[in-house]
Structure formats: structure tokens, C-alpha cells
Design an enzyme around this catalytic site. Structure first.
Site, PDB file in Angstrom:
ATOM      1  N   LYS A 179     -11.634   0.955 -12.750  1.00  0.00           N
ATOM      2  CA  LYS A 179     -12.110   1.891 -11.731  1.00  0.00           C
ATOM      3  C   LYS A 179     -11.607   3.296 -12.026  1.00  0.00           C
ATOM      4  O   LYS A 179     -10.414   3.570 -11.951  1.00  0.00           O
ATOM      5  CB  LYS A 179     -11.635   1.484 -10.334  1.00  0.00           C
ATOM      6  CG  LYS A 179     -12.378   2.277  -9.267  1.00  0.00           C
ATOM      7  CD  LYS A 179     -11.706   2.250  -7.912  1.00  0.00           C
ATOM      8  CE  LYS A 179     -10.768   3.401  -7.676  1.00  0.00           C
ATOM      9  NZ  LYS A 179     -11.364   4.740  -7.715  1.00  0.00           N
ATOM     10  N   GLU A 225       1.974   4.271 -14.282  1.00  0.00           N
ATOM     11  CA  GLU A 225       2.221   5.599 -14.859  1.00  0.00           C
ATOM     12  C   GLU A 225       2.001   6.595 -13.736  1.00  0.00           C
ATOM     13  O   GLU A 225       0.869   6.796 -13.300  1.00  0.00           O
ATOM     14  CB  GLU A 225       1.237   5.874 -16.010  1.00  0.00           C
ATOM     15  CG  GLU A 225       1.304   4.889 -17.150  1.00  0.00           C
ATOM     16  CD  GLU A 225       2.603   4.975 -17.929  1.00  0.00           C
ATOM     17  OE1 GLU A 225       3.279   6.018 -17.863  1.00  0.00           O
ATOM     18  OE2 GLU A 225       2.960   3.993 -18.593  1.00  0.00           O
ATOM     19  N   GLU A 234       5.893  17.285  -6.593  1.00  0.00           N
ATOM     20  CA  GLU A 234       4.852  17.450  -7.606  1.00  0.00           C
ATOM     21  C   GLU A 234       3.683  18.236  -7.001  1.00  0.00           C
ATOM     22  O   GLU A 234       3.114  17.823  -5.991  1.00  0.00           O
ATOM     23  CB  GLU A 234       4.340  16.087  -8.094  1.00  0.00           C
ATOM     24  CG  GLU A 234       3.339  16.234  -9.219  1.00  0.00           C
ATOM     25  CD  GLU A 234       2.694  14.912  -9.632  1.00  0.00           C
ATOM     26  OE1 GLU A 234       2.392  14.092  -8.757  1.00  0.00           O
ATOM     27  OE2 GLU A 234       2.492  14.727 -10.848  1.00  0.00           O
ATOM     28  N   CYS A 293      -0.256  15.242 -15.974  1.00  0.00           N
ATOM     29  CA  CYS A 293       1.024  14.733 -15.490  1.00  0.00           C
ATOM     30  C   CYS A 293       2.179  15.223 -16.369  1.00  0.00           C
ATOM     31  O   CYS A 293       3.318  15.273 -15.932  1.00  0.00           O
ATOM     32  CB  CYS A 293       1.000  13.216 -15.462  1.00  0.00           C
ATOM     33  SG  CYS A 293       0.499  12.511 -17.043  1.00  0.00           S
TER      34      CYS A 293
HETATM   35  P1  NDP Z   1      -4.117   8.742  -6.919  1.00  0.00           P
HETATM   36  O1  NDP Z   1      -2.903   7.921  -6.924  1.00  0.00           O
HETATM   37  O2  NDP Z   1      -4.614   9.284  -5.632  1.00  0.00           O
HETATM   38  O3  NDP Z   1      -5.355   7.950  -7.548  1.00  0.00           O
HETATM   39  C1  NDP Z   1      -5.337   7.342  -8.823  1.00  0.00           C
HETATM   40  C2  NDP Z   1      -6.383   6.246  -8.859  1.00  0.00           C
HETATM   41  O4  NDP Z   1      -6.005   5.205  -7.958  1.00  0.00           O
HETATM   42  C3  NDP Z   1      -7.771   6.692  -8.412  1.00  0.00           C
HETATM   43  O5  NDP Z   1      -8.758   5.965  -9.121  1.00  0.00           O
HETATM   44  C4  NDP Z   1      -7.756   6.304  -6.959  1.00  0.00           C
HETATM   45  O6  NDP Z   1      -9.046   6.193  -6.441  1.00  0.00           O
HETATM   46  C5  NDP Z   1      -7.037   4.976  -7.018  1.00  0.00           C
HETATM   47  N1  NDP Z   1      -6.417   4.557  -5.776  1.00  0.00           N
HETATM   48  C6  NDP Z   1      -6.024   5.317  -4.725  1.00  0.00           C
HETATM   49  N2  NDP Z   1      -5.494   4.534  -3.753  1.00  0.00           N
HETATM   50  C7  NDP Z   1      -5.553   3.252  -4.201  1.00  0.00           C
HETATM   51  C8  NDP Z   1      -5.146   1.993  -3.671  1.00  0.00           C
HETATM   52  N3  NDP Z   1      -4.574   1.881  -2.465  1.00  0.00           N
HETATM   53  N4  NDP Z   1      -5.363   0.878  -4.422  1.00  0.00           N
HETATM   54  C9  NDP Z   1      -5.913   0.967  -5.636  1.00  0.00           C
HETATM   55  N5  NDP Z   1      -6.332   2.129  -6.188  1.00  0.00           N
HETATM   56  C10 NDP Z   1      -6.127   3.267  -5.494  1.00  0.00           C
HETATM   57  O7  NDP Z   1      -3.859   9.901  -7.955  1.00  0.00           O
HETATM   58  P2  NDP Z   1      -4.798  11.113  -8.295  1.00  0.00           P
HETATM   59  O8  NDP Z   1      -6.155  10.628  -8.644  1.00  0.00           O
HETATM   60  O9  NDP Z   1      -4.642  12.142  -7.224  1.00  0.00           O
HETATM   61  O10 NDP Z   1      -4.134  11.615  -9.660  1.00  0.00           O
HETATM   62  C11 NDP Z   1      -3.082  12.499  -9.696  1.00  0.00           C
HETATM   63  C12 NDP Z   1      -1.761  11.792  -9.888  1.00  0.00           C
HETATM   64  O11 NDP Z   1      -1.796  11.012 -11.079  1.00  0.00           O
HETATM   65  C13 NDP Z   1      -0.616  12.755 -10.059  1.00  0.00           C
HETATM   66  O12 NDP Z   1       0.479  12.328  -9.302  1.00  0.00           O
HETATM   67  C14 NDP Z   1      -0.290  12.648 -11.534  1.00  0.00           C
HETATM   68  O13 NDP Z   1       1.023  12.976 -11.857  1.00  0.00           O
HETATM   69  C15 NDP Z   1      -0.602  11.232 -11.815  1.00  0.00           C
HETATM   70  N6  NDP Z   1      -0.824  11.027 -13.238  1.00  0.00           N
HETATM   71  C16 NDP Z   1       0.113  10.348 -13.974  1.00  0.00           C
HETATM   72  C17 NDP Z   1      -0.040  10.194 -15.337  1.00  0.00           C
HETATM   73  C18 NDP Z   1       0.970   9.432 -16.155  1.00  0.00           C
HETATM   74  O14 NDP Z   1       0.646   9.059 -17.278  1.00  0.00           O
HETATM   75  N7  NDP Z   1       2.168   9.181 -15.654  1.00  0.00           N
HETATM   76  C19 NDP Z   1      -1.193  10.763 -16.043  1.00  0.00           C
HETATM   77  C20 NDP Z   1      -2.115  11.440 -15.184  1.00  0.00           C
HETATM   78  C21 NDP Z   1      -1.925  11.561 -13.823  1.00  0.00           C
HETATM   79  P3  NDP Z   1      -9.664   7.452  -5.654  1.00  0.00           P
HETATM   80  O15 NDP Z   1      -9.671   8.605  -6.560  1.00  0.00           O
HETATM   81  O16 NDP Z   1     -11.003   6.981  -5.326  1.00  0.00           O
HETATM   82  O17 NDP Z   1      -8.787   7.664  -4.452  1.00  0.00           O
END
Ligand code: NDP
Length: 481
Positions: A173, A248, A385, A282
């Protein structure tokens, strides 16, 4: 307007309940597509397809799996322009960045794991002269792969490639904010001859579609990249179901600049480490720590270089800095500027909407790259962050204080160190609590190395052997001699 579909059992499939979400182009603020608002029914179909495809795919010889994954990589290369344009329209990132970083890396992810599985070894342990142990590593079944909006195809393929290469099937997803390249990947998989059900792509909201993947009892492994708060929810849900999990998560990464850093050579890389992809990576450094004697010179030169970045229409090939991903995210980032002012910070550049945008972008979600000084490390601006184009610059006295400031964070994802002294680089790299340390470089990636974070930046590692181990189950066989 395009209507996107899920990709289930090898077919483009509309969501079962018929619901759709608007997909907005962040550079213009206009709706450009409809995205399936999938629910548990769609996820159940995808998991059933993945389950049914698993035995045959797991039994497929590695050389054949490799051939199909290489064909997917070739398909990504062939569609470079379309994928880069789609990524730019979905995220607001410069199309040139998508063309040179995101999409080539997605192809590289498939090539890397397609060839890695042809060269794996397994352990043997001889027990005196009485027994021989050897370890079998077998695919685990259906993997749930969930990724964020900032590097959509890059991060999704970083999970899909090792999962499939090792013989698992998957339900993936992407973020509903950035769904288009995943849909195109479904078409590429069809063209490459990936058997139906091996990869299934579900669009929709995290709380509904994402959660249904995490909760499904037949999904045996979860690989998640996203925010720390979401990671905690996923960990809470997956733990009682005994799923294998890698998380991650977020970061608040230090960029440590010593007075002997070769600024003439390194300044462009330090600027890039702060503001690439509008700071929405990130790994971007958002806390720049500078040794006191260099501080004033650094701030002056850094601010001048940041002010020269070409901010503009993401689809203009000359643009270096585009729009933020959504109105909500732009507002969140902007709220941190108010906070930074309230906490006593001085905004040295940026802090507002760029003025000279083309008419097409009049309603887009833009925010200028922003540099702030004068804030203590304990304040919220330095601790939380922001995940956008906002960095702080803070002086330090000596090596010990640099390490203390760098480690003054609940996160531990990545750090960069800029110095000409090799011994110091080693010492500081050893002392800083982060999963990745770059010395005199940033985002220089070798796909074999372990990638992941410490503390609240995550659990587990991806990349190379770590990913192959994550997606396989070790089984020891003890043979009495
Ligand atoms: P989110 O945690 O909001 O979302 C990440 C993914 O998880 C999306 O596909 C989201 O769907 C989905 N999601 C949200 N809630 C749930 C749930 N309860 N159960 C299952 N899936 C869920 O992060 P962001 O999209 O806002 O991304 C930014 C964040 O990602 C930042 O904190 C960044 O640091 C981190 N990040 C970390 C990386 C790493 O390698 N450590 C690399 C890149 C980013 P939807 O978008 O539909 O809500």
C-alpha cells in the site's frame, strides 16, 4: 481526470465498495485523479490472491524469479519519463529529481535484489565430529508492505523487490497522496510476466486499508516506512499476532560541521542534505551543528547558497525546489515557523511563500527553504520532526559538545559529519547514536549496507542481506554424522 485502480491477482480492479478519494496536484492545488478508497474487502481479496500465488512463486527457481524482476526493472527504465512526471505531479518534487533519483533508484532496487538472490549463501555449523548443522532460509508467505508519500516508488520498490526476490508474495500500500507510480508499476508487472497474485497493490487510507493489511492474519511479515506515531500503532497491532516486523520511522538528523570542513567543496552537498526534496526525506539533516569559529561564516555562506536555490514549478526541468506534498503538511510545517519565532529563533532566510511562482502554481503548497538560528537544543523546534524545508543552525564549542548535541534527540536515523580530520570523523561516527553516518557526503547509498534507525527512528534494518534475512525464515537442520 484519471481514475486509478487497485492491482489484485494480476488485474486492474476497482474498489469493492466503489469509494474514491481525490488526488490533488500539490503544485496547483487542483484535483487530478481519483484514487480507490479501499477497505477490508479489497485487502482480503488481495491477501487471498497473494496466498494462492505463494506456493508456486516460492517454488519458482531463483533464476526465474530473477529474470522476471529484471524485466520489471527494464520496464521501469522504459517508462522513466512517464514515471518521473507522475511522481512530480503526485508529490510536488522537481521532475528532474524524480528523473535522476527516484525512478532510477526504483529500477536499481529491482536489479539489486534480482541479482542478490543468485549469490546468497547459508550457514553451516559443524558440531565437533558428531553432527553437521545447516540453515535453510525459506520465504515466509504474504508480506504486507506500507510506504509513505515522500519517495513513493523508491521506497515501495525497496520493500517489494526483496520480498518478491526471496519468494514471498505481497500486498503493498503506497500513501493515498501519491498513488500513481504504484499503479503504473502494476502495468509494468503485467508486461514483465509477473504471475498473477505475486504482487498486489491496494490504494486507500492508512487507517482503513493500511490497518486491514496489518490486522490480516494471513499477512506474516510487515515492512513499514512512515511516521513514528503510526509505527507505534502498527507495532501494537502486529505484536499479539506474532508478525515479523520492520519499522523505518522518523528522524531529526544532525549535520555536524567542524571548523576545518572544506566548505568550498562541500557546501553544495550540505545544502542538498538539508533541502533535497523540499526537506521531505527522512534522512535530511535538520539540525546543523557548526563549530564556533566557523559559525558566522557558515551561516552567511549557507544562507546565501540556500537563497540561490531555484524554487518553482516542479514540472520545469530547471526547478531545484518544488511544492510540499499537501495543504495539511504545508500548514503543519508553517506552524513550526510560528513556534520557532515564539521560542526566540531568528529566521535568516525563507519563512514565507515564494513570490515569483508561475500563474499555474498560484494555489500550490509552496514554502521557501528556511534557515533559523538562535534556538536552544531543548526547544520543540529542535526536538520534533518537521519533515519539511526548515533547518536550525546551532554553534558548538568542541567535539564533546558536538556529540552531546547530536545525541540530544529521541530519534537516531542518520547523521553527517563534515571534517578533514580522519581520526575525528571515526571518533564522532562511533559516538553518534544513529543507524547511518555519512562523512563528507550525504545520501551516498550502497544497497548492500544495513539501513535503519535507532531509538524512535525504528526497529530492524533493510538493505542487502538484512532484507533477505527479514523476508525469509531460518530453519536449522541438524544431521547426526
Ligand atoms: P505516515 O506514518 O502517516 O504514513 C505512512 C504510510 O502508512 C502511509 O501509506 C499511510 O497511509 C500508512 N498508514 C497510516 N496509518 C496507518 C495505520 N494505522 N495502519 C497502517 N498503515 C497506516 O507517514 P507519512 O506518510 O506522513 O510519511 C512521513 C513520515 O515517514 C516521516 O515521519 C518520515 O520521517 C518517515 N519516513 C521514514 C523513512 C525511513 O526510512 N526511516 C523514509 C521516509 C519517510 P496514508 O498515507 O493513506 O495515511
Amino acid at each position: 481526470m484519471t481514475t486509478l485502480t487497485n492491482y489484485i491477482d494480476g488485474r486492474m480492479t476497482a474498489p469493492a465498495a466503489g469509494g474514491y478519494l481525490d488526488k490533488i496536484d500539490p503544485a496547483t492545488g487542483r484535483v487530478v485523479a481519483r484514487v480507490p478508497d479501499s477497505d477490508g474487502t479489497d485487502v482480503a481479496r488481495a491477501v487471498a490472491a497473494a496466498n494462492a500465488a505463494f506456493p508456486a512463486w516460492a517454488a519458482t527457481p531463483a533464476a526465474e524469479r530473477s529474470r522476471v524482476l529484471l524485466a520489471i526493472a527494464d520496464g521501469i527504465d522504459r517508462r522513466l519519463d512517464a514515471l518521473a512526471r507522475a511522481e512530480s505531479i503526485d508529490t510536488g518534487k522537481p521532475v528532474t529529481l524524480a528523473r535522476t533519483l527516484d525512478i532510477p533508484r526504483a529500477a536499481a532496487n529491482f536489479r539489486f535484489f534480482a541479482t542478490a538472490i543468485l549469490h546468497t549463501e547459508t550457514e553451516t555449523h559443524a558440531t565437533d565430529h558428531t553432527a553437521l548443522n545447516y540453515t535453510l532460509r525459506r520465504p515466509r508467505g504474504v508480506a504486507g508492505l506500507i510506504s509513505p508519500w515522500n519517495l513513493p516508488l523508491y521506497l515501495l520498490s525497496w520493500k517489494i523487490a526483496p520480498a518478491l526476490a526471496t519468494g514471498n508474495t505481497a500486498v503493498a500500500k503506497p500513501s493515498e497522496l501519491t498513488p500513481t507510480t504504484a499503479t503504473l508499476l502494476g502495468e509494468i508487472c503485467q508486461e514483465a510476466g509477473l504471475p498473477p497474485g505475486v504482487l498486489n497493490l491496494i490504494h486507500g487510507l492508512g487507517a482503513r486499508a493500511g490497518m486491514a493489511i496489518v490486522e490480516h492474519p494471513d499477512v506474516r511479515s510487515i515492512s513499514f516506512t512512515g511516521g513514528t506515531a503510526t509505527g507505534a500503532v502498527i507495532a501494537r497491532t502486529a505484536a499479539p499476532l506474532f508478525k515479523k516486523l520492520t519499522l523505518e520511522l522518523g528522524g531529526k538528523n544532525p549535520t555536524i560541521v567542524f571548523a576545518d570542513a572544506d566548505l568550498d567543496r562541500q557546501l553544495p552537498s550540505i545544502v542538498r542534505s538539508a533541502f533535497a526534496n523540499q526537506g521531505e526525506i527522512c534522512l535530511c539533516g535538520s539540525r546543523i551543528l557548526v563549530e564556533a569559529p566557523l559559525f558566522d561564516t557558515f551561516v552567511e555562506r549557507f544562507v546565501a547558497a540556500v537563497s540561490r536555490l531555484t524554487v518553482g514549478d516542479p514540472l520545469d526541468p530547471a526547478t531545484e525546489f518544488g511544492a510540499l506534498v499537501s495543504a495539511g503538511h504545508r500548514d503543519k510545517v508553517a506552524s513550526y515557523l510560528d513556534l520557532a519565532r515564539a521560542e526566540g529563533g531568528t529566521i535568516r532566510c525563507g519563512g514565507d511563500r515564494p513570490t515569483d511562482l508561475p500563474a499555474r502554481c498560484a494555489d500550490g503548497y509552496f514554502l521557501s527553504p528556511t534557515v533559523i538560528t538562535g534556538l536552544p537544543m531543548a526547544c520543540r523546534t529542535n526536538q520534533e520532526e518537521i519533515f519539511g524545508p526548515v533547518v536550525t543552525v546551532t554553534p558548538f564549542r568542541d567535539e564533546a559538545e558536538a556529540v552531546a548535541l547530536a545525541n540530544d534527540s529521541r530519534y537516531g536515523l542518520a547523521a553527517s559529519i563534515w571534517t578533514e580530520q580522519l581520526g575525528r570523523a571515526h571518533r564522532v561516527a562511533e559516538a553518534v547514536q544513529c543507524g547511518t553516518i555519512w562523512v563528507n557526503c550525504w545520501l551516498l547509498r550502497d544497497l548492500r549496507v544495513p539501513f535503519g534507525g535507532m531509538r524512535q527512528s525504528g526497529v530492524g534494518r533493510e538493505g542487502g542481506d538484512e532484507a533477505i534475512r527479514f523476508f525469509t525464515e531460518p530453519k536449522n537442520v541438524c544431521l547426526k554424522l
